[in-house]
Write an enzyme that holds these catalytic residues in place. Sequence first.
Site, PDB file in Angstrom:
ATOM      1  N   LEU A 137       0.902  -1.305   0.084  1.00  0.00           N
ATOM      2  CA  LEU A 137      -0.058   0.054   0.026  1.00  0.00           C
ATOM      3  C   LEU A 137       0.764   1.398  -0.015  1.00  0.00           C
ATOM      4  O   LEU A 137       1.121   2.151   0.900  1.00  0.00           O
ATOM      5  CB  LEU A 137      -0.961  -0.162   1.270  1.00  0.00           C
ATOM      6  CG  LEU A 137      -2.227  -0.795   1.020  1.00  0.00           C
ATOM      7  CD1 LEU A 137      -2.887  -0.628   2.290  1.00  0.00           C
ATOM      8  CD2 LEU A 137      -2.933  -0.491  -0.118  1.00  0.00           C
ATOM      9  N   HIS A 138       1.443   1.541  -1.085  1.00  0.00           N
ATOM     10  CA  HIS A 138       2.283   2.600  -1.446  1.00  0.00           C
ATOM     11  C   HIS A 138       1.468   3.975  -1.865  1.00  0.00           C
ATOM     12  O   HIS A 138       0.309   3.722  -1.641  1.00  0.00           O
ATOM     13  CB  HIS A 138       3.285   2.437  -2.202  1.00  0.00           C
ATOM     14  CG  HIS A 138       3.150   1.738  -3.625  1.00  0.00           C
ATOM     15  ND1 HIS A 138       2.627   2.434  -4.656  1.00  0.00           N
ATOM     16  CD2 HIS A 138       3.013   0.641  -3.872  1.00  0.00           C
ATOM     17  CE1 HIS A 138       2.125   1.990  -5.645  1.00  0.00           C
ATOM     18  NE2 HIS A 138       2.743   0.565  -5.353  1.00  0.00           N
ATOM     19  N   ALA A 139       2.151   5.003  -2.310  1.00  0.00           N
ATOM     20  CA  ALA A 139       1.101   6.115  -2.559  1.00  0.00           C
ATOM     21  C   ALA A 139      -0.095   6.044  -3.473  1.00  0.00           C
ATOM     22  O   ALA A 139      -0.886   6.419  -3.393  1.00  0.00           O
ATOM     23  CB  ALA A 139       2.131   7.310  -3.114  1.00  0.00           C
ATOM     24  N   PRO A 171      -1.700   3.238  -4.676  1.00  0.00           N
ATOM     25  CA  PRO A 171      -3.142   2.577  -4.265  1.00  0.00           C
ATOM     26  C   PRO A 171      -3.732   3.226  -3.067  1.00  0.00           C
ATOM     27  O   PRO A 171      -4.845   3.258  -2.950  1.00  0.00           O
ATOM     28  CB  PRO A 171      -2.300   1.186  -3.969  1.00  0.00           C
ATOM     29  CG  PRO A 171      -1.115   1.155  -3.713  1.00  0.00           C
ATOM     30  CD  PRO A 171      -0.460   2.335  -4.576  1.00  0.00           C
TER      31      PRO A 171
END
Length: 91
Positions: free
Chosen positions: A22-24, A26
């Site tokens: 869950l990076h920037a 998504p």
Amino acid sequence: MSARPEPLPETAERSIVLTEDLHARPASTLAQVAAAFASSVTISYGSRAADVRSVLSVMSLGATGGGSVTLRATGSDAPEALAALGAVLGA
């Protein structure tokens, strides 16, 4: 004459195994999708939880691909919100 009690808001929960971290990107997509619903939605990973509408809070969870997150929505459109957010997460 007694007042009628307010109906309790609907609550729905769904667990999802992440296909990616869950990076920037998504996290931003989750926040945008959540904003379209009236329900309040939280995402939990391990012992931490965050408001899905906050990109930075979602990113700070440190959720990684292959890990399981739990989405919880409370409100009139909770099931619809979970379905849409689940689709973003690939479930």
